[in-house]
Scaffold this motif. Structure first.
Motif, short mmCIF file in Angstrom:
data_model
loop_
_atom_site.label_atom_id
_atom_site.label_comp_id
_atom_site.label_asym_id
_atom_site.label_seq_id
_atom_site.Cartn_x
_atom_site.Cartn_y
_atom_site.Cartn_z
N PRO A 153 0.82 -1.22 0.00
CA PRO A 153 0.00 0.00 0.00
C PRO A 153 0.85 1.26 0.00
O PRO A 153 1.95 1.29 0.55
N LYS A 154 0.32 2.29 -0.63
CA LYS A 154 1.02 3.55 -0.73
C LYS A 154 1.27 4.15 0.65
O LYS A 154 0.43 4.04 1.55
N HIS A 155 2.41 4.76 0.84
CA HIS A 155 2.80 5.49 2.05
C HIS A 155 3.15 4.58 3.23
O HIS A 155 3.45 5.10 4.31
N VAL A 156 3.13 3.26 3.07
CA VAL A 156 3.46 2.39 4.20
C VAL A 156 4.91 2.61 4.65
O VAL A 156 5.19 2.69 5.85
N GLU A 157 5.82 2.73 3.68
CA GLU A 157 7.23 2.93 4.03
C GLU A 157 7.42 4.24 4.79
O GLU A 157 8.17 4.31 5.78
N PHE A 158 6.73 5.29 4.33
CA PHE A 158 6.84 6.59 5.01
C PHE A 158 6.33 6.48 6.45
O PHE A 158 6.97 6.96 7.39
N LEU A 159 5.18 5.85 6.64
CA LEU A 159 4.61 5.72 7.98
C LEU A 159 5.50 4.85 8.88
O LEU A 159 5.62 5.12 10.08
N TRP A 160 6.12 3.83 8.29
CA TRP A 160 7.04 3.01 9.07
C TRP A 160 8.24 3.85 9.53
O TRP A 160 8.68 3.75 10.68
N ASP A 161 8.76 4.69 8.64
CA ASP A 161 9.88 5.56 9.01
C ASP A 161 9.48 6.54 10.11
O ASP A 161 10.28 6.83 11.02
N VAL A 162 8.26 7.05 10.04
CA VAL A 162 7.77 7.95 11.10
C VAL A 162 7.70 7.20 12.42
O VAL A 162 8.09 7.72 13.48
N LEU A 163 7.22 5.97 12.39
CA LEU A 163 7.11 5.16 13.61
C LEU A 163 8.49 4.87 14.19
O LEU A 163 8.68 4.94 15.42
N VAL A 164 9.45 4.56 13.33
CA VAL A 164 10.82 4.33 13.80
C VAL A 164 11.38 5.60 14.45
O VAL A 164 12.00 5.54 15.52
N LEU A 165 11.15 6.74 13.82
CA LEU A 165 11.59 8.01 14.41
C LEU A 165 10.93 8.24 15.76
O LEU A 165 11.58 8.71 16.71
N ALA A 166 9.64 7.92 15.86
CA ALA A 166 8.91 8.13 17.11
C ALA A 166 9.49 7.29 18.24
O ALA A 166 9.41 7.67 19.41
N MET A 167 10.09 6.14 17.89
CA MET A 167 10.63 5.24 18.92
C MET A 167 12.12 5.46 19.16
O MET A 167 12.69 4.82 20.04
N THR A 168 12.73 6.38 18.41
CA THR A 168 14.18 6.58 18.56
C THR A 168 14.59 8.04 18.69
O THR A 168 15.77 8.33 18.85
N SER A 169 13.62 8.97 18.64
CA SER A 169 13.96 10.41 18.64
C SER A 169 14.01 10.94 20.07
O SER A 169 13.05 11.54 20.57
N PHE A 170 15.12 10.72 20.74
CA PHE A 170 15.31 11.24 22.09
C PHE A 170 15.73 12.71 22.03
O PHE A 170 16.38 13.13 21.08
N GLY A 171 15.35 13.49 23.06
CA GLY A 171 16.00 14.77 23.25
C GLY A 171 15.25 16.03 22.90
O GLY A 171 15.81 17.11 22.99
N GLY A 172 13.99 15.96 22.49
CA GLY A 172 13.24 17.19 22.25
C GLY A 172 13.31 17.68 20.82
O GLY A 172 13.92 17.06 19.95
N VAL A 173 12.70 18.84 20.59
CA VAL A 173 12.46 19.32 19.23
C VAL A 173 13.74 19.52 18.42
O VAL A 173 13.78 19.20 17.23
N GLN A 174 14.81 20.02 19.06
CA GLN A 174 16.03 20.27 18.29
C GLN A 174 16.61 18.96 17.75
O GLN A 174 17.06 18.88 16.60
N VAL A 175 16.62 17.91 18.58
CA VAL A 175 17.09 16.61 18.12
C VAL A 175 16.15 16.05 17.06
O VAL A 175 16.58 15.46 16.07
N HIS A 176 14.85 16.24 17.25
CA HIS A 176 13.87 15.74 16.28
C HIS A 176 14.15 16.33 14.89
O HIS A 176 14.12 15.62 13.88
N ILE A 177 14.43 17.64 14.85
CA ILE A 177 14.71 18.28 13.56
C ILE A 177 15.96 17.68 12.92
O ILE A 177 15.99 17.43 11.71
N ALA A 178 16.98 17.44 13.75
CA ALA A 178 18.21 16.83 13.22
C ALA A 178 17.93 15.45 12.64
O ALA A 178 18.45 15.08 11.58
N LEU A 179 17.09 14.68 13.32
CA LEU A 179 16.78 13.33 12.84
C LEU A 179 15.87 13.37 11.62
O LEU A 179 16.00 12.53 10.72
N PHE A 180 14.93 14.32 11.58
CA PHE A 180 14.10 14.48 10.38
C PHE A 180 15.00 14.77 9.17
O PHE A 180 14.79 14.24 8.09
N LEU A 181 15.99 15.64 9.40
CA LEU A 181 16.90 16.01 8.31
C LEU A 181 17.66 14.79 7.81
O LEU A 181 17.78 14.56 6.59
#
Length: 390
Positions: free
Chosen positions: A5-33
């Motif tokens: 299904p479309k967008h499954v890979e994107f949603l999986w990547d979001v879920l992985v980020l949600a489970m590994t993005s420690f440290g608040g918004v500044q770290v989140h932006i670095a990981l999004f990048l």
């Protein structure tokens, strides 16, 4: 043949980020990048920093609004809502369990090396942003002004003011930007009306019914509508309201939840799920679970309504040269605020002469800058080291 299904890979990547993005918004932006831009190419650097600049002006959880806007960009409103759920679910789930008794997770020794890793990633994100945006004397001056004011006035409420000043100064360069054919702006007001209308509706309904779940829903929604600056601002506001003023939550229970929320990956705003369970403790297990939902919906809905409204008109606003010219100034301020955040994190290490923590910051920066090692590997190594040491 079965097709994914479309967008499954994107949603999986979001879920992985949600489970590994420690440290608040500044770290989140670095990981999004690193994850969403450099590794997966879901959007460009310019698009990510544009979304960051946009969300920085809005109240509510900045990283949550950013990831929701990215979902909207890729697949419209439906994907944006699913993206929001994928992003907040892990932290909300753990915070809900914590409120039911998982207080042993308050052992901060386990995550003692996680924070320096997060700081190193923030520093690397700031370095990337500086190379990209600080290319003219005006933008360097805006950056230096931001750092000076941010260090002198250590209050998150100055952040939106600095963003506004940086944007206004930069907009004076509008003649350097090409003209575009202007079209009549069509503004879909529905989400903006949802934002303020829901706030008024909850306040009136809570006043006339005096129904406890409605009143705490209004409390969370109101705070989510008015708080600028992320979780570090939300926490003292909620402490004042629920502990000091209304005496609905014990101080030690609140501090336990605060500690957990700051050590878990994902949005710090998930603290409200924990608080929602405690606030509904007299309503049985079903009521406590409802309290978790009330806390999460109340704090995340206002920012979601706002980003849906603003992002939909953003493309139209960019037809004006002074709007496009303001973006480099806003982004220069963002670089300055990133450096201010790094200083705020490193300062206690300097006071405590924590050479190990400082060394981890430097090593993390160099590893992130010079290798393709994923951030999750750095966090896992930091967690394992903390477990061994503790």
């Amino acid at each position: 043949m079965w097709r994914k299904p479309k967008h499954v890979e994107f949603l999986w990547d979001v879920l992985v980020l949600a489970m590994t993005s420690f440290g608040g918004v500044q770290v989140h932006i670095a990981l999004f990048l690193k994850k969403l831009v450099k590794e997966k190419g879901y959007l460009t650097e310019d698009e990510l920093f544009e979304i960051q600049a946009l969300c920085s002006f809005l109240p509510g959880p900045t990283s949550t609004q950013m990831i929701t806007a990215i979902g909207y960009k890729r697949g419209g409103a439906n994907l944006a809502y699913v993206t929001l759920i994928a992003w907040i679910s892990p932290a909300v789930f753990v915070m809900t369990l914590a409120a039911f008794g998982m207080t042993y997770l308050r052992n901060r020794d386990i995550i003692q090396f996680v924070t320096p890793v997060g700081i190193g990633l923030i520093l690397q994100a700031g370095w990337i942003m500086a190379q990209k945006f600080l290319r003219a004397p005006m933008y360097i001056l805006i950056f230096l002004f931001t750092v000076a004011i941010g260090l002198y006035i250590q209050s998150p409420f100055i952040f939106p003011v600095l963003l506004l000043i940086g944007g206004l100064i930069s907009s004076l360069n509008f003649k350097d930007f090409p003209r575009q054919n202007k079209h009549k702006m069509i503004i879909p007001w529905a989400n903006f009306h949802l934002f303020w209308g829901f706030l008024v509706f909850l306040a009136v309904l809570g006043h006339f019914t005096d129904y406890y779940p409605i009143r705490i829903f209004e409390n969370f929604y109101r705070n989510g509508s008015l708080v600028f600056g992320g979780g570090q601002v939300l926490v003292p506001v909620l402490f004042t309201e629920f502990v000091e003023f209304k005496h609905l939550i014990r101080e030690d229970d609140f501090l336990t939840g605060m500690t957990l929320s700051q050590t878990l990956p994902g949005p710090v705003f998930a603290l409200t799920s924990y608080l929602g369970v405690l606030l509904m403790k007299d309503y049985g297990t079903i009521g406590e679970l409802a309290g978790s939902v009330i806390g999460a919906l109340g704090i995340f809905l206002p920012g979601t309504f706002l980003i849906f409204f603003v992002y939909r008109i953003w493309g139209q606003l960019k037809q004006y040269r002074f709007i496009r010219a303001s973006l480099p100034g806003i982004q220069s301020v963002s670089v300055g605020l990133t450096i201010v955040a790094v200083y705020a994190f490193i300062h206690p290490m300097i006071i405590q002469a924590n050479l190990i923590g400082f060394g981890i910051v430097v090593v993390t920066f160099l590893v992130a800058q010079m290798t393709k090692l994923p951030p999750i590997a750095l966090f896992v190594i930091a967690l394992l080291a903390g477990i061994i040491v503790s």
